[in-house]
Motif scaffolding. Structure first.
Motif, PDB file in Angstrom:
ATOM      1  N   LEU A 288       0.804  -1.216   0.000  1.00 22.29           N
ATOM      2  CA  LEU A 288       0.000   0.000   0.000  1.00 22.29           C
ATOM      3  C   LEU A 288       0.840   1.271   0.000  1.00 22.29           C
ATOM      4  O   LEU A 288       0.406   2.308  -0.508  1.00 22.29           O
ATOM      5  CB  LEU A 288      -0.941  -0.002   1.209  1.00 22.29           C
ATOM      6  CG  LEU A 288      -2.013  -1.097   1.234  1.00 22.29           C
ATOM      7  CD1 LEU A 288      -2.821  -1.020   2.522  1.00 22.29           C
ATOM      8  CD2 LEU A 288      -2.930  -0.988   0.018  1.00 22.29           C
ATOM      9  N   TYR A 289       2.040   1.201   0.593  1.00 17.59           N
ATOM     10  CA  TYR A 289       2.886   2.391   0.649  1.00 17.59           C
ATOM     11  C   TYR A 289       4.204   2.209  -0.093  1.00 17.59           C
ATOM     12  O   TYR A 289       5.147   2.957   0.128  1.00 17.59           O
ATOM     13  CB  TYR A 289       3.149   2.788   2.106  1.00 17.59           C
ATOM     14  CG  TYR A 289       1.993   3.543   2.728  1.00 17.59           C
ATOM     15  CD1 TYR A 289       1.852   4.919   2.545  1.00 17.59           C
ATOM     16  CD2 TYR A 289       1.021   2.871   3.463  1.00 17.59           C
ATOM     17  CE1 TYR A 289       0.781   5.610   3.089  1.00 17.59           C
ATOM     18  CE2 TYR A 289      -0.064   3.561   4.007  1.00 17.59           C
ATOM     19  CZ  TYR A 289      -0.168   4.923   3.826  1.00 17.59           C
ATOM     20  OH  TYR A 289      -1.237   5.612   4.357  1.00 17.59           O
ATOM     21  N   ARG A 290       4.250   1.251  -1.003  1.00 20.34           N
ATOM     22  CA  ARG A 290       5.456   1.040  -1.794  1.00 20.34           C
ATOM     23  C   ARG A 290       5.678   2.249  -2.708  1.00 20.34           C
ATOM     24  O   ARG A 290       4.789   2.648  -3.455  1.00 20.34           O
ATOM     25  CB  ARG A 290       5.349  -0.225  -2.635  1.00 20.34           C
ATOM     26  CG  ARG A 290       6.579  -0.502  -3.490  1.00 20.34           C
ATOM     27  CD  ARG A 290       6.459  -1.846  -4.197  1.00 20.34           C
ATOM     28  NE  ARG A 290       7.539  -2.086  -5.126  1.00 20.34           N
ATOM     29  CZ  ARG A 290       8.761  -2.518  -4.794  1.00 20.34           C
ATOM     30  NH1 ARG A 290       9.022  -2.765  -3.528  1.00 20.34           N
ATOM     31  NH2 ARG A 290       9.689  -2.708  -5.709  1.00 20.34           N
ATOM     32  N   GLY A 291       6.878   2.806  -2.648  1.00 20.75           N
ATOM     33  CA  GLY A 291       7.184   3.963  -3.477  1.00 20.75           C
ATOM     34  C   GLY A 291       6.842   5.295  -2.834  1.00 20.75           C
ATOM     35  O   GLY A 291       7.036   6.349  -3.443  1.00 20.75           O
ATOM     36  N   LEU A 292       6.339   5.278  -1.592  1.00 21.07           N
ATOM     37  CA  LEU A 292       5.956   6.529  -0.937  1.00 21.07           C
ATOM     38  C   LEU A 292       7.162   7.438  -0.725  1.00 21.07           C
ATOM     39  O   LEU A 292       7.058   8.657  -0.851  1.00 21.07           O
ATOM     40  CB  LEU A 292       5.280   6.241   0.405  1.00 21.07           C
ATOM     41  CG  LEU A 292       4.841   7.478   1.215  1.00 21.07           C
ATOM     42  CD1 LEU A 292       3.838   8.305   0.424  1.00 21.07           C
ATOM     43  CD2 LEU A 292       4.252   7.060   2.557  1.00 21.07           C
ATOM     44  N   SER A 293       8.305   6.848  -0.406  1.00 23.26           N
ATOM     45  CA  SER A 293       9.515   7.663  -0.205  1.00 23.26           C
ATOM     46  C   SER A 293       9.834   8.464  -1.459  1.00 23.26           C
ATOM     47  O   SER A 293      10.305   9.599  -1.388  1.00 23.26           O
ATOM     48  CB  SER A 293      10.703   6.769   0.171  1.00 23.26           C
ATOM     49  OG  SER A 293      10.984   5.834  -0.858  1.00 23.26           O
ATOM     50  N   LEU A 294       9.570   7.882  -2.616  1.00 23.13           N
ATOM     51  CA  LEU A 294       9.783   8.580  -3.873  1.00 23.13           C
ATOM     52  C   LEU A 294       8.859   9.790  -3.980  1.00 23.13           C
ATOM     53  O   LEU A 294       9.263  10.860  -4.452  1.00 23.13           O
ATOM     54  CB  LEU A 294       9.539   7.626  -5.043  1.00 23.13           C
ATOM     55  CG  LEU A 294       9.600   8.224  -6.451  1.00 23.13           C
ATOM     56  CD1 LEU A 294      10.989   8.788  -6.707  1.00 23.13           C
ATOM     57  CD2 LEU A 294       9.265   7.169  -7.481  1.00 23.13           C
TER      58      LEU A 294
END
Length: 320
Positions: A288-294
């Motif tokens: 669900l939060y994969r890539g949020l850091s990007l």
């Protein structure tokens, strides 16, 4: 996307006919140009976000920075900008519609319905974001499909071919609106909290520290605007808050948009099923939060360019 200029309705429009003429068109152009400049700046990060969100088999084992390095090696430097042409076609009207709609919705809520204060920023921002999405969604879908492709495994040869193929094979016109529901549901809090947070920070800053944080607009000295670095800071905070709240819905939207391109597309046919599948299969952090850091990394440069460009365009086109 949101920007400083969208938060404040112009307070001093010149009374001369030349300045009033085509105000809506000048506002439309200003928002469109700002959106294009901002999106082009972060296009490589957008490509990586789509690849990670949808678990592209070539890159799903990599992180954000590893993917940024791997894409040019596999697809060349321009691979980082794949799908950006479709994005520019979409983002110009998207940014323009969102800015114009925000001003109009804010006036409607304030003058017609008597809703004012911070809440009308939240409501007007949500409504403006959803209006822009509905008008430009087919272009966003095509852009996502093109960005998801990997060199050597192309399903579409270009923007026109993608439109034609989706129309023929995925249900005609309705095929272009696959994933619209989670997009609208995700856009409501994203755009709303973006406008709300930025507008609140802006009003507080100009109220309590006008000389330190503000400066007169070049086209209308009576209007106080935020300095560029303050725009950047406020926009970054607003973007981070909005993204955190709405990101799982953005993941669901991308997977539903990609549809038949994904091997598990039959499990992503509705918002609830997609969210449930991603959570059960990949969890919270890697799903669900994969890539949020990007997205956090994208906030600062994106908002900086959007604010600076829109402010420049507002003054150039005498919108203040």
């Amino acid at each position: 996307m949101t920007s400083e200029a969208a938060v404040s309705t112009p307070t001093a429009i010149s009374s001369t006919p030349a300045k009033r003429d085509y105000y809506w068109l000048r506002s439309f152009v200003a928002g469109g140009v700002a959106g294009c400049c901002a999106k082009t700046t972060i296009a490589p990060l957008d490509r990586v976000k789509i690849l990670l969100q949808a678990q592209n088999p070539h890159y799903k084992h990599l992180g954000v920075f590893s993917t940024l390095k791997a894409v040019p090696k596999k697809e060349g430097f321009l691979g980082l900008y794949k799908g950006n042409g479709a994005m520019m076609v979409r983002i110009f009207p998207y940014g323009a519609i969102q800015f114009m709609a925000f001003d109009n919705y804010k006036k409607l809520l304030s003058k017609q319905l008597g809703i004012s204060g911070h809440i009308h920023r939240l409501m007007a921002g949500s409504m403006a974001g959803m209006s822009a999405v509905i008008c430009t969604y087919p272009l966003d879908m095509v852009r996502a499909r093109l960005a998801f492709q990997v060199k050597g495994e192309h399903r579409y040869t270009g923007i026109a071919n993608a439109f034609h193929t989706i129309y023929l094979k995925e249900g005609g016109f309705l095929g272009f609106y696959r994933g619209l529901t989670p997009t609208l549901i995700g856009m409501a809090p994203y755009a709303g909290f973006s406008f709300f947070t930025f507008g609140t920070l802006k009003s507080l800053g100009l109220k309590h520290f006008p000389e330190m944080l503000g400066r007169p607009s070049s086209d209308n000295p009576d209007v106080l605007i935020l300095k560029t670095y303050v725009n950047l800071l406020c926009g970054g905070v607003a973007g981070a808050i909005a993204q955190t709240i709405s990101y799982p819905l953005d993941v669901a939207r991308r997977r539903m948009q990609l549809g038949a391109v994904l091997p598990d597309s039959e499990k992503c046919v509705s918002l609830s099923k997609t969210l449930s599948y991603v959570y059960n299969e990949y969890g919270i952090k890697k799903g669900l939060y994969r890539g949020l850091s990007l997205n956090y990394i994208r906030c600062v440069p994106s908002q900086a360019v959007a604010f600076t460009t829109y402010e420049f365009m507002k003054q150039t086109l005498h919108l203040n």
